[in-house]
Design a protein around this motif. Structure first.
Motif, mmCIF file in Angstrom:
data_model
loop_
_atom_site.group_PDB
_atom_site.id
_atom_site.type_symbol
_atom_site.label_atom_id
_atom_site.label_comp_id
_atom_site.label_asym_id
_atom_site.label_seq_id
_atom_site.Cartn_x
_atom_site.Cartn_y
_atom_site.Cartn_z
ATOM 1 N N ASP A 97 0.602 -1.367 0.490
ATOM 2 C CA ASP A 97 -0.001 0.021 -0.140
ATOM 3 C C ASP A 97 1.111 1.302 0.366
ATOM 4 O O ASP A 97 2.142 1.132 0.130
ATOM 5 C CB ASP A 97 -0.405 0.174 1.149
ATOM 6 C CG ASP A 97 -0.573 -0.005 2.699
ATOM 7 O OD1 ASP A 97 0.801 0.580 2.546
ATOM 8 O OD2 ASP A 97 -0.778 -0.263 3.588
ATOM 9 N N ARG A 129 -4.769 0.631 -11.415
ATOM 10 C CA ARG A 129 -4.112 0.297 -10.367
ATOM 11 C C ARG A 129 -3.910 -0.155 -9.224
ATOM 12 O O ARG A 129 -3.263 -0.894 -9.009
ATOM 13 C CB ARG A 129 -2.321 0.656 -11.173
ATOM 14 C CG ARG A 129 -1.918 0.402 -12.686
ATOM 15 C CD ARG A 129 -0.324 1.972 -12.517
ATOM 16 N NE ARG A 129 -0.041 1.943 -13.870
ATOM 17 C CZ ARG A 129 -0.697 2.199 -14.824
ATOM 18 N NH1 ARG A 129 -0.998 3.322 -15.238
ATOM 19 N NH2 ARG A 129 0.847 1.992 -15.466
ATOM 20 N N CYS A 130 -5.289 0.511 -8.733
ATOM 21 C CA CYS A 130 -5.033 0.500 -7.163
ATOM 22 C C CYS A 130 -6.290 0.905 -7.291
ATOM 23 O O CYS A 130 -7.555 1.817 -7.626
ATOM 24 C CB CYS A 130 -4.508 1.712 -6.708
ATOM 25 S SG CYS A 130 -2.523 1.962 -7.076
ATOM 26 N N LEU A 156 -3.201 4.511 -1.528
ATOM 27 C CA LEU A 156 -3.722 3.648 -2.421
ATOM 28 C C LEU A 156 -3.197 2.198 -2.308
ATOM 29 O O LEU A 156 -1.968 1.754 -1.459
ATOM 30 C CB LEU A 156 -3.030 4.030 -3.563
ATOM 31 C CG LEU A 156 -3.100 5.962 -4.082
ATOM 32 C CD1 LEU A 156 -2.277 6.736 -3.606
ATOM 33 C CD2 LEU A 156 -2.670 5.819 -5.188
ATOM 34 N N PRO A 158 -2.561 -1.287 -4.117
ATOM 35 C CA PRO A 158 -2.669 -1.901 -5.759
ATOM 36 C C PRO A 158 -3.358 -3.109 -6.029
ATOM 37 O O PRO A 158 -3.999 -4.047 -4.515
ATOM 38 C CB PRO A 158 -1.394 -2.086 -5.675
ATOM 39 C CG PRO A 158 -0.288 -1.473 -4.774
ATOM 40 C CD PRO A 158 -1.088 -0.993 -3.776
ATOM 41 N N ARG A 159 -4.463 -2.685 -6.872
ATOM 42 C CA ARG A 159 -5.013 -3.907 -7.279
ATOM 43 C C ARG A 159 -3.930 -5.325 -7.679
ATOM 44 O O ARG A 159 -2.913 -5.251 -8.267
ATOM 45 C CB ARG A 159 -5.836 -3.702 -8.254
ATOM 46 C CG ARG A 159 -6.571 -2.832 -8.114
ATOM 47 C CD ARG A 159 -7.750 -2.265 -9.122
ATOM 48 N NE ARG A 159 -8.955 -0.966 -9.552
ATOM 49 C CZ ARG A 159 -9.574 -1.194 -8.545
ATOM 50 N NH1 ARG A 159 -9.888 -2.109 -7.936
ATOM 51 N NH2 ARG A 159 -10.086 -0.022 -8.670
#
Length: 235
Positions: A97, A129-130, A156, A158-159
């Motif tokens: 994160d 992306r996030c 944020l 990240p996926r």
């Protein structure tokens, strides 16, 4: 990893909680002060790295700590925030994160929805992306000296690859660059150089870029990749 530790107020708190901290600071005088001041009885391994976060190789710093979560934090210099975010988005180093203090305007762009004035290239690139949350606002009076802008603290995450539609990041970034280069152009004109079958995608080429969703842009990037610079059929 901390971006821009400054005098080390946050760095010292992080050192009490983390197993290791890598702090990247561009100011040589601040780096010298941080190294000389030490970090008290902290058990963390603290590495003060002198350099520009836009140029330093960040991957080795993010790799510290073995299998522990790799977290990035910072009170980002507002003049480089967008460029730094875009750089971090491209680092495949298992970041768990990111938490940043940003100019409120940048935070609004990160979380903006299609159709809003703040929605643009950064919104789509970041949201693909996030997962992004603007956690709270910070008034100018909280800083010394007070800036002339409002700030916001954002998270944020990240996926995972399975949590986003597959797409080549370079293709998506190129589509976004071209689509938002002329915000007043309709998509059919802005992306006329790409091999996009609008009917197959179910997207109206008469709308502007700010009206499309993240998934719409991913679909365009996947279908139009053969028309992108440097792309050939079958690549």
């Amino acid at each position: 990893m901390e971006i821009g530790p400054g005098t080390g107020v946050l760095t010292r708190r992080l050192a009490r909680e983390a197993a290791s901290v890598a702090a990247v600071e561009v100011d040589r005088d601040l780096v010298a002060a941080l190294r000389a001041g030490g970090f008290g009885d902290s058990a963390a391994e603290v590495d003060i790295v002198q350099g520009d976060a836009l140029k330093v190789d960040l991957k080795p710093l993010l790799g510290r700590g073995g299998e522990r979560p790799r977290r990035v934090v910072g009170n980002l210099p507002y003049n480089i925030a967008t460029a730094l975010l875009e750089r971090l988005f491209r680092i495949d180093a298992g970041i768990s994160d990111m938490h940043f203090m940003l100019q409120a305007e940048v935070a609004h762009r990160l979380t903006a929805s299609p159709g809003s004035k703040a929605y643009g290239r950064l919104s789509v690139a970041a949201q693909w992306r996030c997962r992004i949350d603007s956690l709270f606002a910070v008034e100018p009076e909280s800083f010394s000296p007070p800036p002339r802008v409002d700030s916001a603290f954002v998270r944020l995450v990240p996926r995972a690859e399975e949590d986003r539609h597959a797409c080549d990041p370079d293709d998506l970034d190129e589509v976004l660059r071209v689509a938002f280069a002329g915000r007043r152009k309709v998509l059919g004109n802005a992306l006329k150089s790409l091999a996009v079958d609008w009917r197959a995608l179910g997207i109206d080429p008469g709308v502007r870029a700010e009206n499309l969703t993240v998934d719409d842009f991913v679909a365009i990037a996947r279908q139009g990749r053969c028309g992108l610079p440097g792309r050939k059929e079958g690549e």
